[in-house]
Scaffold this active site. Structure first.
Site, mmCIF file in Angstrom:
data_model
loop_
_atom_site.group_PDB
_atom_site.id
_atom_site.type_symbol
_atom_site.label_atom_id
_atom_site.label_comp_id
_atom_site.label_asym_id
_atom_site.label_seq_id
_atom_site.Cartn_x
_atom_site.Cartn_y
_atom_site.Cartn_z
ATOM 1 N N THR A 95 5.191 -65.037 31.130
ATOM 2 C CA THR A 95 6.107 -64.484 30.131
ATOM 3 C C THR A 95 7.155 -65.547 29.853
ATOM 4 O O THR A 95 7.943 -65.893 30.744
ATOM 5 C CB THR A 95 6.791 -63.200 30.633
ATOM 6 O OG1 THR A 95 5.779 -62.280 31.050
ATOM 7 C CG2 THR A 95 7.637 -62.577 29.543
ATOM 8 N N LYS A 170 5.142 -59.300 24.006
ATOM 9 C CA LYS A 170 5.576 -59.057 25.388
ATOM 10 C C LYS A 170 7.062 -58.678 25.419
ATOM 11 O O LYS A 170 7.499 -57.860 26.239
ATOM 12 C CB LYS A 170 5.293 -60.308 26.233
ATOM 13 C CG LYS A 170 5.789 -60.233 27.667
ATOM 14 C CD LYS A 170 5.031 -59.252 28.557
ATOM 15 C CE LYS A 170 5.658 -59.186 29.933
ATOM 16 N NZ LYS A 170 4.955 -58.308 30.857
ATOM 17 N N LYS A 238 15.088 -62.800 33.360
ATOM 18 C CA LYS A 238 14.614 -63.863 32.455
ATOM 19 C C LYS A 238 14.050 -63.252 31.165
ATOM 20 O O LYS A 238 14.421 -63.640 30.062
ATOM 21 C CB LYS A 238 13.549 -64.682 33.199
ATOM 22 C CG LYS A 238 12.775 -65.692 32.389
ATOM 23 C CD LYS A 238 11.301 -65.372 32.197
ATOM 24 C CE LYS A 238 10.479 -64.902 33.336
ATOM 25 N NZ LYS A 238 9.107 -64.543 33.057
HETATM 26 P P1 NAP Z 1 5.243 -65.695 41.183
HETATM 27 O O1 NAP Z 1 4.670 -64.928 42.311
HETATM 28 O O2 NAP Z 1 6.547 -66.409 41.376
HETATM 29 O O3 NAP Z 1 4.131 -66.745 40.695
HETATM 30 C C1 NAP Z 1 4.392 -67.897 39.950
HETATM 31 C C2 NAP Z 1 3.624 -69.034 40.600
HETATM 32 O O4 NAP Z 1 3.760 -70.200 39.776
HETATM 33 C C3 NAP Z 1 4.174 -69.378 41.995
HETATM 34 O O5 NAP Z 1 3.105 -69.455 42.902
HETATM 35 C C4 NAP Z 1 4.844 -70.719 41.768
HETATM 36 O O6 NAP Z 1 4.787 -71.612 42.831
HETATM 37 C C5 NAP Z 1 4.034 -71.296 40.613
HETATM 38 N N1 NAP Z 1 4.834 -72.272 39.888
HETATM 39 C C6 NAP Z 1 6.049 -72.101 39.321
HETATM 40 N N2 NAP Z 1 6.455 -73.235 38.756
HETATM 41 C C7 NAP Z 1 5.480 -74.137 38.986
HETATM 42 C C8 NAP Z 1 5.334 -75.500 38.657
HETATM 43 N N3 NAP Z 1 6.277 -76.157 37.970
HETATM 44 N N4 NAP Z 1 4.212 -76.127 39.046
HETATM 45 C C9 NAP Z 1 3.266 -75.462 39.753
HETATM 46 N N5 NAP Z 1 3.347 -74.170 40.088
HETATM 47 C C10 NAP Z 1 4.448 -73.523 39.701
HETATM 48 O O7 NAP Z 1 5.431 -64.759 39.912
HETATM 49 P P2 NAP Z 1 4.445 -63.634 39.329
HETATM 50 O O8 NAP Z 1 4.959 -62.293 39.701
HETATM 51 O O9 NAP Z 1 3.027 -63.984 39.612
HETATM 52 O O10 NAP Z 1 4.752 -63.775 37.760
HETATM 53 C C11 NAP Z 1 4.246 -64.851 37.000
HETATM 54 C C12 NAP Z 1 4.640 -64.669 35.536
HETATM 55 O O11 NAP Z 1 4.080 -63.444 35.052
HETATM 56 C C13 NAP Z 1 6.162 -64.545 35.309
HETATM 57 O O12 NAP Z 1 6.499 -65.172 34.097
HETATM 58 C C14 NAP Z 1 6.388 -63.050 35.225
HETATM 59 O O13 NAP Z 1 7.525 -62.744 34.450
HETATM 60 C C15 NAP Z 1 5.093 -62.593 34.569
HETATM 61 N N6 NAP Z 1 4.665 -61.207 34.861
HETATM 62 C C16 NAP Z 1 4.759 -60.720 36.141
HETATM 63 C C17 NAP Z 1 4.317 -59.421 36.395
HETATM 64 C C18 NAP Z 1 4.411 -58.811 37.785
HETATM 65 O O14 NAP Z 1 4.314 -57.588 37.891
HETATM 66 N N7 NAP Z 1 4.558 -59.600 38.838
HETATM 67 C C19 NAP Z 1 3.786 -58.642 35.367
HETATM 68 C C20 NAP Z 1 3.673 -59.185 34.102
HETATM 69 C C21 NAP Z 1 4.116 -60.478 33.863
HETATM 70 P P3 NAP Z 1 5.412 -71.292 44.284
HETATM 71 O O15 NAP Z 1 4.273 -70.647 44.997
HETATM 72 O O16 NAP Z 1 5.829 -72.600 44.836
HETATM 73 O O17 NAP Z 1 6.591 -70.363 44.043
#
Ligand code: NAP
Length: 291
Positions: A95, A170, A238
């Site tokens: 997102t 979104k 965010k």
């Molecule tokens: P998350 O668990 O923090 O996953 C993001 C992953 O991306 C982490 O493993 C992180 O690495 C990696 N990352 C971030 N920056 C990076 C970079 N520069 N280079 C390489 N890897 C990088 O978050 P999430 O819950 O999966 O959410 C991901 C996205 O989907 C977000 O934008 C969120 O708003 C959206 N979203 C989430 C949900 C939900 O329910 N969780 C639902 C819909 C949408 P690290 O392992 O080092 O932190």
């Protein structure tokens, strides 16, 4: 197909896992390698940089955290767009900002690569169960080429229009969730104060006109006093920030969204930035003297 996947956090690990289970060869990169371990143990190939992912893959997906992460993995040093290779389509499922999706699409197009912005809704459970709603902006021809891959990760997939249209859709989703979350928390706060059993309340109101994904999933977690993520508070802040910025640029006032955004900043200030969004309940309880 040879598929690249960057970002193996809460959402990405399950979504990439479905592509792997469907028989595709995965080339994976994540900031913290440990979080890619289950995919690697199932046969995925580790890449040391995003550009190494592009070099090896026909299609590259990203599911990182914030717009700054999207900028880094696409446009930074050793970013996705710094490598030449077989890559035809890049798909950002983070997102993120609609204007960033448009910039990436333009730069990619100048290199002969089609870009799609394809954020999702459905939460951690939707990712695990492959029932996500996936809203896609970009080039229709590229969408048609990769739709079969979206079908593996989601249940409802919609093409919404030009680059950035997926992210705008979104934002509509997040504006609605913001209003829903304050409703869920205030309703359960009232239930608790009047001595009702929260689960019993959800059993009935979760089936009527007040039914929503939030009450039936996050409401249950509140009843169990489970504030683990799910969906991080800091990610929701965010998203609401992006929606408020876009709305301001359009001369559009969204007072409900602004209120919920402010409340969530309070949730973060209370130390819950990395809790699940249901932690709004804790801040509202605190406002009410923590009964
Ligand atoms: P998350 O668990 O923090 O996953 C993001 C992953 O991306 C982490 O493993 C992180 O690495 C990696 N990352 C971030 N920056 C990076 C970079 N520069 N280079 C390489 N890897 C990088 O978050 P999430 O819950 O999966 O959410 C991901 C996205 O989907 C977000 O934008 C969120 O708003 C959206 N979203 C989430 C949900 C939900 O329910 N969780 C639902 C819909 C949408 P690290 O392992 O080092 O932190």
């Amino acid at each position: 197909m040879r598929i690249g996947w960057i970002g193996t956090g809460i959402m990405g690990k399950s979504m990439a896992g479905h592509l792997q289970a469907a028989g595709h060869d995965l080339f994976v990169y994540n900031r913290t390698k440990e979080k890619a371990r289950p995919l690697l143990e199932n046969g995925a190939t580790w890449c040391a940089t995003p550009s190494e992912v592009t070099f090896n893959s026909e299609i590259v997906f990203t599911m990182v955290g914030f717009p700054r992460d999207v900028e880094e993995v696409y446009l930074g040093e050793n970013g996705i767009l710094t490598a030449a290779g077989p890559c035809r389509v890049i798909i950002d499922m983070t997102t993120s900002r609609p204007d960033l999706a448009r910039s990436i699409a333009e730069i990619a197009m100048s290199q002969g690569i089609a870009s799609l912005d394809a954020p999702v809704s459905g939460g951690d459970i939707g990712a695990q169960e492959a029932t996500l709603a996936i809203m896609v902006g970009g080039y229709k021809k590229a969408f048609d080429e990769v739709d079969h891959l979206f079908q593996i990760m989601g249940k409802t997939i919609s093409f919404m229009g030009k680059p950035g249209a997926g992210q705008h859709t979104k934002m509509c989703n997040q504006i609605l969730i913001a209003g829903t979350m304050i409703g869920v928390c205030e309703s359960l706060l009232y239930a608790s104060k009047t001595g009702l059993n929260e689960d019993a309340v959800i059993d009935i109101i979760g089936k009527g006109a007040a039914s929503s994904w939030c009450i039936n999933n996050l409401g249950r977690r509140i009843a169990q006093k489970n504030y683990d993520p799910g969906f991080f508070v800091e990610h929701f802040i965010k998203d609401m920030g992006i929606a408020l910025q876009e709305a301001e640029a359009l001369d559009l006032t969204l007072p409900g969204l602004a209120l919920v955004h402010q409340l969530y900043i309070g949730v973060k200030a209370q130390g819950h930035g990395r809790s699940g969004t249901q932690a709004l309940m804790l801040a509202l309880k605190n406002l009410n003297g923590d009964f």
